[in-house]
Design an enzyme around this catalytic site. Structure first.
Site: not given
Lengths: 169, 591
Positions: B278, B281, B304, B324, B363, B366, B371, B519
């Site tokens: 990242e 990037e 994230c 990102s 999560k 996710e 993907e 988190c």
């Protein structure tokens, strides 16, 4: 309809006028708090009920979550998300009407229309609702059909009262 | 200041203080099932009733401000009676069975009934309508258990600005949920689970994956490995009655090994990797805009936090190019476990099961995004929340408190302190700055203890500017550039910042964490999380970071070796295939 009159629209307004008015009100009231309920009233006036698509539009335009708009629609008994009949019959179940036989009037009305509270007849002529006091306790028991107040209603006279509201054959 | 007495104790408090708060200041706890700190009291649960001399009926102390000369009694006979009455009414409507409820060990209603000495419910009658919403991979709602306290509505609307939950209908028939009969998966719910974190009962809980994980562990053909997010080590202890802010990294590792995981690895490893990918990037985007003068979609947003990704896909699709392309550390780990690591140990990827322990419910969502599969194989198989891991350790009969400390396995258990701080708001940005600054200037970030002070703490929107000077030749285009960064936590603050960006506020890099505090305050963490608990967990995380000799991601030898042996270079072809992703606009019912 009294709800629509509060918004400044004549009950004789055409759909086109109402749509124009709705768009104008949305533009004017987009950022103002308190715009939601008048807008919902206008919309209900347009369609006779609140279609989900219209609620979505209002939610997006006013940037109020869809769940919140739906919650408000569900809270107020004047709002309906199902199509209404051409005539709305409201039987008062307020205290005065109740003790003077309002409940028997409601039963008779259900029998006559063959529908329950919150339902609409198959021919879309009548919807049945209950009211919680129209402020006419001296005339109890009271039924409102559209904007007309029918006073001292007797269960046996209901069929006759409804006759004038039916479409002439 | 206002002078009043509570239980005959005189106290002075500022005007506008609630009775509830004033009582807390003199150490009197008034029970409540609906109050949420920092937000306007709703007075919905009626449990916090107190007696005020001169007022006939009991008042709700959460919403009643103090007044001069007020005499309050918090536990008088009348109060105890009314409170018991209220809780009995709640219990009479509550359609739940404590014995089989996921909230059995931390249900606030159950605890309160016990505290008030309710040994039977005097009312019998209709119960709340029972509708189960299990439409999402992360959360399960049960309207029968809901006591309509409205905490979830406050977090969904005021904290997160998501707006998926609201009271629907009225009276006894009312329920809390999305519009009409919609389920969570058809509205713009980001699955952050903050509703589940504040729910006093079992009406919103995480989807439990413990049985799936046991089944994998019991299967001799599966090589089951586990990764733990940085925020777990500062919170798991709370499941075993440790004080919030107790670091239990070593015990956690031992417990995971005893549960039967073949390898105990660290999401931190992938966090270090994230910084390299990242950070590179970001440098590419800066070069593109400053040197090539091309549109580089700045600011770059961190990626994230899966709740935040959902939020952008729903609400700001025109900014998806700004996020990102890095997968989250959880997903980078999964992708590498089933390629790099599988090859290394000679096990077929389909025989490796990757379990994540996350502070997060999103999560779970996710991990099953389309993907996040390669050749039909899911990168991360199961996601457990911190709470689920706590339950699993108890199921295995492990005496957590007496466990010796263990060490993470190599290579995917090696990490820097920069990875630890991914757990709290400001941490990803600080980790990135530690690395990017050093890459560009060849010098260590010249701040005290490598921290970026303005980005630390619980303030909702944090900003910092960093002037880059003394660049190495490769990065001379950055000489004298002032880098503007922003950090937000909770999606309500994210929306505010997005609107500022839409109105022209300039940033180069923005870190967003979905949950308050980051988190460490995630929707899957042990209950009950308030600001005091958040600060303690954050302090623990910084302690973990400062206690390591390795504090910068780009100095993690295991990561450098991964590049040398496998990935070759950041943003290289392998990285693109395994570690990067894309986002898509999602049309669902929301605003």
């Amino acid at each position: 309809m009294e709800t629509a009159n509060k918004t400044g629209i004549q009950s004789s307004a055409t759909d086109e006028e109402i749509i124009q008015h709705l768009d104008r009100v949305i533009q004017e009231s987009r950022e103002k708090p308190g715009a939601l309920i008048p807008l919902l009233q206008l919309t209900q006036k347009m369609y006779g009920y609140l279609p989900e698509a219209a609620i979505k539009k209002i939610s997006r335009e006013l940037k109020i979550p869809f769940s919140e708009v739906a919650g408000i629609v569900g809270f107020y008994s004047f709002f309906s998300t199902v199509p209404k009949g051409r005539n709305v019959v409201r039987v008062c179940q307020g205290t005065a009407c109740y003790v003077r036989g309002g409940n028997e009037v409601l039963s008779a009305m259900k029998n006559e229309l063959k529908i329950g509270v919150g339902e609409t007849t198959k021919d879309r002529e009548f919807s049945l609702e209950v009211g919680r006091c129209f402020g006419a306790c001296g005339l109890a028991p009271v039924v409102m059909i559209n904007n007309d107040v029918i006073q001292r209603v007797k269960p046996s006279k209901i069929a006759e009262s409804l006759k004038v509201y039916r479409v002439k054959p | 200041m206002i002078t009043l007495s509570i239980n005959n104790t005189r106290i002075q408090v500022p005007e506008g203080t609630s009775i509830l708060k004033a009582a807390e200041l003199i150490g009197v706890k008034i029970p409540t099932l609906c109050f949420l700190e920092n937000y306007e009291a709703k007075g919905a649960c009626r449990v916090c009733l107190v007696e005020v001399k001169g007022i006939k009926n009991p008042v709700t102390s959460c919403s009643m401000p103090v007044a001069e000369g007020m005499e309050v009694f918090t536990h008088s006979q009348a109060v105890r009676k009314s409170r018991k009455f209220v809780v009995e009414l709640l219990l009479s409507e509550h359609d739940g069975d404590c014995k089989t409820c996921l909230r059995n060990d931390d249900c606030e209603l159950k605890a309160l009934a016990m505290e008030l000495g309710i040994d039977r419910v005097h009312f019998e009658g209709e119960r709340a309508l029972k509708l189960i919403d299990d439409s999402t991979p992360a959360l399960i709602r049960d309207s029968g258990k809901c006591i309509k306290c409205r905490r979830c509505i406050t977090v969904c609307n005021e904290v997160q600005s998501v707006g998926s939950l609201y009271p629907q209908g009225r009276g006894f028939q009312s329920s809390i949920g999305p519009a009409f009969a919609h389920m969570l998966n058809s509205v713009t719910c980001v699955q952050c689970g903050q509703c589940a974190a504040v729910c006093p009962v079992g009406a919103i809980v995480e989807r439990d994956h413990i049985e799936d994980v046991w089944r994998a562990l019991d299967n001799p053909d599966k090589f089951v490995i586990v990764q733990t997010a940085p925020a777990i080590r500062a919170a798991l202890g709370e499941c075993f009655d440790y004080e919030p802010g107790t670091l239990v990294t070593g015990k956690m590792v031992t417990a995971l090994r005893q549960l039967g995981f073949k390898k105990v690895f660290d999401t931190n490893f992938a966090a270090d990797l994230t910084i390299l990918e990242e950070g590179t990037e970001l440098l590419h985007r800066l070069k593109k805009t400053l040197v090539e003068k091309k549109e580089a979609f700045l600011p770059q947003f961190t990626s994230c936090s899966p709740g935040w990704i959902n939020y952008m896909e729903f609400n700001f699709p025109e900014y998806l190019n700004h996020i990102s392309t890095c997968k989250s550390p959880q997903q980078m780990f999964g992708a590498l476990a089933k390629t790099f690591y599988a090859e290394k140990i000679g096990v077929l990827p389909e025989n490796i099961t990757v379990v994540s322990v996350m502070p997060c419910t999103a999560k779970k969502y996710e991990a099953q995004r389309p993907e996040m599969f390669q050749n039909g194989i899911q990168d991360v198989d199961y996601v457990l929340t911190t709470r689920e891991l706590g339950r699993m350790i108890k199921q295995a009969g492990i005496d957590f408190r007496s466990l010796p400390d263990g060490e993470m396995d190599t290579p995917m258990g090696i990490s820097s302190g920069a990875a630890d701080i991914f757990a709290n708001s400001g941490g990803v940005m600080e980790a990135a700055i530690r690395t990017v600054y050093e890459i560009v200037t060849g010098r260590e970030l010249p701040t005290e203890n490598l921290h970026v002070k303005p980005l630390m703490g619980l303030e909702g929107i944090k900003k910092a500017s960093l002037k880059i000077e003394g660049t190495k030749p490769d990065w001379s285009f950055l000489e004298g550039v002032e880098l503007h960064v922003g950090v937000v936590h909770s999606l309500g603050n994210a929306r505010e910042l997005m609107e500022a960006i839409q109105n022209g506020e300039q940033f180069h890099f923005v870190e967003v964490m979905t949950c308050p505090g980051g988190c460490i305050g995630g929707g899957g963490q042990p209950r009950y999380t308030n600001d005091e608990v958040r600060l303690k967990r954050i302090e623990a995380i910084y302690r973990e970071d400062e206690g390591k000799s390795l504090r910068k991601s780009h100095q993690n030898e295991a990561i450098l070796k991964l590049y040398a042996e496998y990935l070759k270079e950041p943003l290289g072809e392998m990285s693109h295939r395994l570690l990067h992703t894309h986002y898509r606009e999602k049309e669902q019912l929301g605003f």
